[in-house]
Design a protein around this motif. Structure first.
Motif, PDB file in Angstrom:
ATOM      1  N   THR A   1      -1.102  -1.474  -6.290  1.00 35.13           N
ATOM      2  CA  THR A   1      -1.490  -0.090  -6.018  1.00 35.13           C
ATOM      3  C   THR A   1      -2.958  -0.085  -5.631  1.00 35.13           C
ATOM      4  O   THR A   1      -3.768  -0.737  -6.289  1.00 35.13           O
ATOM      5  N   PHE A   2      -3.281   0.609  -4.548  1.00 32.20           N
ATOM      6  CA  PHE A   2      -4.677   0.618  -4.112  1.00 32.20           C
ATOM      7  C   PHE A   2      -5.018   1.935  -3.423  1.00 32.20           C
ATOM      8  O   PHE A   2      -4.140   2.706  -3.037  1.00 32.20           O
ATOM      9  N   LEU A   3      -6.304   2.159  -3.261  1.00 33.46           N
ATOM     10  CA  LEU A   3      -6.789   3.370  -2.579  1.00 33.46           C
ATOM     11  C   LEU A   3      -7.016   3.033  -1.110  1.00 33.46           C
ATOM     12  O   LEU A   3      -7.701   2.062  -0.790  1.00 33.46           O
ATOM     13  N   ALA A   4      -6.405   3.839  -0.228  1.00 29.42           N
ATOM     14  CA  ALA A   4      -6.626   3.660   1.212  1.00 29.42           C
ATOM     15  C   ALA A   4      -7.389   4.855   1.731  1.00 29.42           C
ATOM     16  O   ALA A   4      -6.873   5.972   1.770  1.00 29.42           O
TER      17      ALA A   4
ATOM     18  N   ILE B   1      -3.451  -7.073   4.386  1.00 29.14           N
ATOM     19  CA  ILE B   1      -4.580  -6.285   3.881  1.00 29.14           C
ATOM     20  C   ILE B   1      -5.586  -7.128   3.097  1.00 29.14           C
ATOM     21  O   ILE B   1      -5.268  -8.226   2.622  1.00 29.14           O
ATOM     22  N   GLU B   2      -6.767  -6.561   2.993  1.00 25.04           N
ATOM     23  CA  GLU B   2      -7.793  -7.159   2.150  1.00 25.04           C
ATOM     24  C   GLU B   2      -8.317  -6.045   1.243  1.00 25.04           C
ATOM     25  O   GLU B   2      -8.629  -4.955   1.713  1.00 25.04           O
ATOM     26  N   LEU B   3      -8.365  -6.316  -0.052  1.00 27.36           N
ATOM     27  CA  LEU B   3      -8.815  -5.304  -1.013  1.00 27.36           C
ATOM     28  C   LEU B   3     -10.156  -5.707  -1.610  1.00 27.36           C
ATOM     29  O   LEU B   3     -10.475  -6.886  -1.681  1.00 27.36           O
ATOM     30  N   VAL B   4     -10.917  -4.695  -2.028  1.00 29.51           N
ATOM     31  CA  VAL B   4     -12.142  -4.990  -2.786  1.00 29.51           C
ATOM     32  C   VAL B   4     -12.123  -4.186  -4.086  1.00 29.51           C
ATOM     33  O   VAL B   4     -11.608  -3.072  -4.132  1.00 29.51           O
TER      34      VAL B   4
ATOM     35  N   ASN C   1     -10.012  -2.644   2.128  1.00 32.23           N
ATOM     36  CA  ASN C   1     -11.193  -2.996   2.907  1.00 32.23           C
ATOM     37  C   ASN C   1     -10.839  -3.188   4.375  1.00 32.23           C
ATOM     38  O   ASN C   1     -11.552  -2.726   5.261  1.00 32.23           O
ATOM     39  N   SER C   2      -9.722  -3.858   4.631  1.00 35.52           N
ATOM     40  CA  SER C   2      -9.294  -4.017   6.022  1.00 35.52           C
ATOM     41  C   SER C   2      -7.786  -4.130   6.074  1.00 35.52           C
ATOM     42  O   SER C   2      -7.139  -4.496   5.084  1.00 35.52           O
ATOM     43  N   SER C   3      -7.213  -3.780   7.218  1.00 36.28           N
ATOM     44  CA  SER C   3      -5.766  -3.837   7.363  1.00 36.28           C
ATOM     45  C   SER C   3      -5.371  -4.209   8.787  1.00 36.28           C
ATOM     46  O   SER C   3      -6.022  -3.810   9.740  1.00 36.28           O
ATOM     47  N   LYS C   4      -4.289  -4.973   8.868  1.00 37.26           N
ATOM     48  CA  LYS C   4      -3.789  -5.360  10.196  1.00 37.26           C
ATOM     49  C   LYS C   4      -2.275  -5.253  10.152  1.00 37.26           C
ATOM     50  O   LYS C   4      -1.628  -5.862   9.305  1.00 37.26           O
ATOM     51  N   GLN C   5      -1.720  -4.462  11.058  1.00 32.04           N
ATOM     52  CA  GLN C   5      -0.277  -4.260  11.048  1.00 32.04           C
ATOM     53  C   GLN C   5       0.465  -5.494  11.556  1.00 32.04           C
ATOM     54  O   GLN C   5       0.139  -6.034  12.601  1.00 32.04           O
TER      55      GLN C   5
END
Ligand SMILES: [Zn+2]
Length: 236
Positions: free
Chosen positions: A28-31, A53-56, A66-70
């Motif tokens: 679970t993360f905040l987008a 995705i990359e989370l921080v 932090n970043s996302s790529k479909q």
């Protein structure tokens, strides 16, 4: 990290709390900016999208995107009701059949399933295979290679959900549940023994598959103790 989006819950104006399944965990993360079409994160605003995705970690309750790529989207120009219904049902099964710490075990079957569905549009076989994995991972494995009672491989005459699978001539008794015809039992066996989606888009009787689908639905609802809300588009 590769994830498949399951739910998106709005948080403040343009952000959302996203729950997604990854290969080894539910996450679970905040987008931020997910509802802003110009934001790169807006690709996450669609269930069953596969994203890298990359989370921080921040000072928020959840990690922050932090970043996302479909990598894959289930969206396409022509989506009929069976296609949409299948996506809804797969998502619903992920959300409601398994405890959170178990959901990731469905990851490979969900990933391959949504890709096979989009590629072939064969919703019926895709769902049957997905459901067979859900049944197995949920701990309700059914015996389809021998008699559930004596282990004999020959003269299988019945399939019984109540008894847990195939039943041979010797073990069959009058009044025992006999759900499927011989042809349908052959199909059940193929489905439960398949470890991938190669049966999708092959030749099979749609009447038989539809019967299996209805019975699988009943069985899952009974075994898992959950009633589906998203099957209206799939049952005629
Ligand atoms: Zn037997």
């Amino acid at each position: 990290m590769k994830i498949i989006v399951l739910t998106i819950n709005q948080y403040k104006e343009k952000d959302a709390i996203v729950t997604a399944v990854a290969e080894n965990q539910l996450i679970t993360f905040l987008a931020r900016g997910i509802y802003n079409p110009k934001s790169k994160n807006s690709i996450l605003n669609n269930p069953l999208t596969i994203v890298d995705i990359e989370l921080v970690e921040g000072n928020f309750k959840y990690p922050i995107l932090n970043s996302s790529k479909q990598l894959f989207t289930p969206l396409k120009v022509e989506m009929d009701s069976k296609y949409l219904g299948s996506l809804l049902l797969m998502n619903e099964m992920m959300m409601h059949l398994f405890p959170d710490e178990e959901k990731h075990r469905m990851f490979p079957f969900l990933e391959e399933g949504i890709i096979a569905l989009r590629k072939t549009n064969d919703w019926l076989m895709t769902l049957l295979i997905f459901m067979s994995h859900a049944i197995r991972i949920g701990g309700f494995e059914l015996e389809v290679n021998q008699c559930i009672n004596c282990g004999k491989k020959k003269n299988i005459v019945a399939f019984s959900f109540v008894d847990g699978g195939f039943v041979c001539e010797d073990c069959y008794y009058e009044g025992m549940e006999r759900v499927f015809t011989k042809e349908q039992m052959v199909l059940v066996r193929k489905i439960f023994n398949s470890r991938d989606y190669s049966l999708v888009s092959t030749q099979y009787s749609h009447g038989d598959a539809q019967r299996l689908f209805n019975k699988f639905l009943e069985f899952i609802q009974e075994a898992f103790g959950y009633r589906f809300k998203n099957i209206r588009l799939l049952v005629d």
